[in-house]
Design an enzyme around this catalytic site. Structure first.
Site, mmCIF file in Angstrom:
data_model
loop_
_atom_site.group_PDB
_atom_site.id
_atom_site.type_symbol
_atom_site.label_atom_id
_atom_site.label_comp_id
_atom_site.label_asym_id
_atom_site.label_seq_id
_atom_site.Cartn_x
_atom_site.Cartn_y
_atom_site.Cartn_z
ATOM 1 N N GLN A 106 0.441 -0.700 -4.874
ATOM 2 C CA GLN A 106 -0.837 -0.001 -4.942
ATOM 3 C C GLN A 106 -0.595 1.490 -4.794
ATOM 4 O OE1 GLN A 106 -2.351 1.285 -1.814
ATOM 5 N NE2 GLN A 106 -4.502 1.489 -2.316
ATOM 6 N N ARG A 141 -15.093 7.552 8.730
ATOM 7 C CA ARG A 141 -14.954 6.359 9.573
ATOM 8 C C ARG A 141 -15.229 6.741 11.021
ATOM 9 N NH1 ARG A 141 -9.493 4.516 6.300
ATOM 10 N NH2 ARG A 141 -10.527 4.546 4.255
ATOM 11 N N SER A 156 0.826 -1.207 0.000
ATOM 12 C CA SER A 156 0.000 0.000 0.000
ATOM 13 C C SER A 156 0.859 1.254 0.000
ATOM 14 C CB SER A 156 -0.903 0.006 1.237
ATOM 15 O OG SER A 156 -1.539 1.255 1.406
ATOM 16 N N TYR A 191 -1.984 5.156 -4.552
ATOM 17 C CA TYR A 191 -3.047 6.139 -4.403
ATOM 18 C C TYR A 191 -2.720 7.329 -5.299
ATOM 19 C CZ TYR A 191 -5.170 3.898 -0.293
ATOM 20 O OH TYR A 191 -5.805 3.044 0.551
ATOM 21 N N ARG A 215 -14.914 0.765 3.581
ATOM 22 C CA ARG A 215 -14.298 1.870 4.319
ATOM 23 C C ARG A 215 -14.490 3.229 3.641
ATOM 24 N NH1 ARG A 215 -10.570 0.306 8.142
ATOM 25 N NH2 ARG A 215 -8.974 1.892 7.702
ATOM 26 N N HIS A 232 -13.447 -1.125 -1.316
ATOM 27 C CA HIS A 232 -12.484 -0.664 -0.303
ATOM 28 C C HIS A 232 -12.809 -1.244 1.076
ATOM 29 C CE1 HIS A 232 -9.206 2.404 -0.604
ATOM 30 N NE2 HIS A 232 -9.169 2.197 0.698
ATOM 31 N N LYS A 254 -8.328 -1.328 -9.325
ATOM 32 C CA LYS A 254 -9.054 -1.831 -8.152
ATOM 33 C C LYS A 254 -10.134 -0.834 -7.720
ATOM 34 C CE LYS A 254 -8.157 -3.150 -3.296
ATOM 35 N NZ LYS A 254 -8.708 -1.962 -2.603
ATOM 36 N N THR A 292 -5.997 2.327 -7.303
ATOM 37 C CA THR A 292 -7.252 2.321 -6.558
ATOM 38 C C THR A 292 -8.103 3.491 -7.024
ATOM 39 O OG1 THR A 292 -6.219 1.277 -4.643
ATOM 40 C CG2 THR A 292 -8.277 2.450 -4.264
#
Length: 400
Positions: free
Chosen positions: A132, A169, A111, A134, A283, A280, A256, A160
């Site tokens: 991954q 959250r 990540s 962002y 989330r 996700h 993704k 992503t």
């Protein structure tokens, strides 16, 4: 630790072991979802709504759980999903995840918000790696990270696309938890009740997120409680920008966060090599569709052009079986392996993958499908459907 892990005979047991060793707010960060957590829970319940229709009188003395992805063999139809901030729950957890993935001959996804660098994973946990990315507002940083992944030999770039803004959250809001992590009146009591974790963080200091270190927008936003990556994400990212990344990256491009079939043709059109059906982990957008429910529509829209992977809600080997019966080429394990590393580091991840693999083999034997290629919708039925034919509207074609 090994004896305690051996008592963890399910992913749920590993979850309980992780919960018992972490402060409540820290564990909630990993387990929690957005708002009312409807999507988080529905990801799990979607698998419970599907029932199996086993075949009998078939030779299942030996079953083969190996497969291929991108022309290379996999020991299991799994990849470890990107999970951020792992080192706050288990120091060195990212490397433990990557090493366990290599031991089981599956890919590991690093990540952007990991507590290990691109190079640390490549050097300390050799294996099959995906990065991954962002989509940061700081494009110079983003391009630098992508170039570093290429130089380090990463096979895949995971983009992503379901994070234009950070999700709300509410567990984190209630616990007063943010990153960088700080003591507050709401969490100091939680930390004191877990002295081993707290003393380690105090004496050795909390880990950093190397890929995000130094970003100007990293300061915590207590009003919106956006995640670290969410605070830095570029909400203007669109298909043209995805094409620019495709042109920059020479390896496999994995997109993704796809749940709507209307997006499939355009994403494949820019050169995506695989799609991941993902929300996700519940989330981001609450009340979004469960990924297993979204999977058949994506599989139909893809029409065998690229592999389709499923992310979200995997807790049992039978969940992997059901995903593949509905057309997935494999799955990403997120919280299942995350609970493992939080419970016991490398040994915990190894335990989680061993549990899932054993349950998948057992399910294949009990359903009369000795090879992954024999798993299709003819061995599943929805719980509320009287016959397999009632699932025709949500299943892939027989040829898939």
């Amino acid at each position: 630790m090994r004896s305690k892990l051996e008592e963890c005979y399910s992913i749920e047991r590993l979850r309980e072991a992780a919960r018992s060793r972490l402060p409540r707010g820290v564990f909630d960060f990993y387990e929690g979802g957005a708002e009312d957590e409807s999507t988080l829970h529905d990801n799990l319940q979607a698998f419970r709504r599907v029932r199996l229709l086993p075949r009998v009188l078939r030779d299942v003395a030996q079953v083969d759980v190996s497969t291929q992805l991108f022309g290379r063999s996999l020991g299991l139809p799994f990849a470890i999903a990107p999970t951020g901030a792992v080192g706050f729950g288990w120091r060195g957890g990212d490397i433990a995840l990557a090493r366990a993935a290599a031991a089981h001959d599956i890919p590991y996804t690093l990540s952007t918000s990991a507590t290990a660098s691109i190079e640390e994973i490549a050097d300390q946990a050799p294996g099959r790696h995906w990065f991954q990315a962002y989509i940061l507002q700081d494009k110079q940083r983003l391009n630098e990270l992508i170039d570093r992944a290429r130089v380090a030999g990463y096979e895949g770039l995971v983009i992503t696309v379901d994070l234009p803004v950070g999700g709300k959250r509410e567990r984190d809001l209630a616990n007063g938890l943010g990153f960088p992590m700080k003591l507050t009146p709401r969490n100091i009591g939680q930390f004191m009740r877990k002295p081993f974790w707290s003393i380690d963080m105090l004496l050795r200091r909390p880990p950093i997120m190397p890929s995000l270190q130094g970003l100007a927008a990293l300061k915590a936003d207590k009003a919106s409680m956006k995640g670290v990556a969410g605070r830095n994400y570029d909400p203007s990212f669109d298909l043209a920008a995805l094409q620019q990344l495709r042109d920059r990256w020479p390896g496999k491009l994995i997109v993704k966060g796809v749940v709507n079939p209307l997006d499939v043709d355009a994403i494949i059109g820019v050169g995506a090599d695989a799609l991941v059906v993902s929300n996700h982990g519940g989330r981001q957008l609450d009340t979004g569709i469960a990924t297993l429910d979204a999977l058949p529509g994506i599989v139909r829209a893809v029409d065998r052009r690229v592999p389709v992977l499923l992310d979200g809600g995997i807790r049992r080997g039978s969940d992997v079986f059901k995903a593949m019966a509905l057309g997935a080429s494999g799955v990403l394990t997120g919280r299942a392996t995350l609970f493992g590393v939080l419970a016991g580091g490398y040994e915990g991840v190894d335990r989680a993958l061993t549990i899932l693999a054993d349950e998948l083999r057992r399910t294949m034997q009990l359903c009369g499908t000795p090879a992954l290629s024999e798993i299709d919708h003819r061995v599943i039925a929805a719980m509320d459907c009287p016959s397999p034919g009632a699932l025709a509207s949500v299943q892939p074609d027989d040829s898939q």
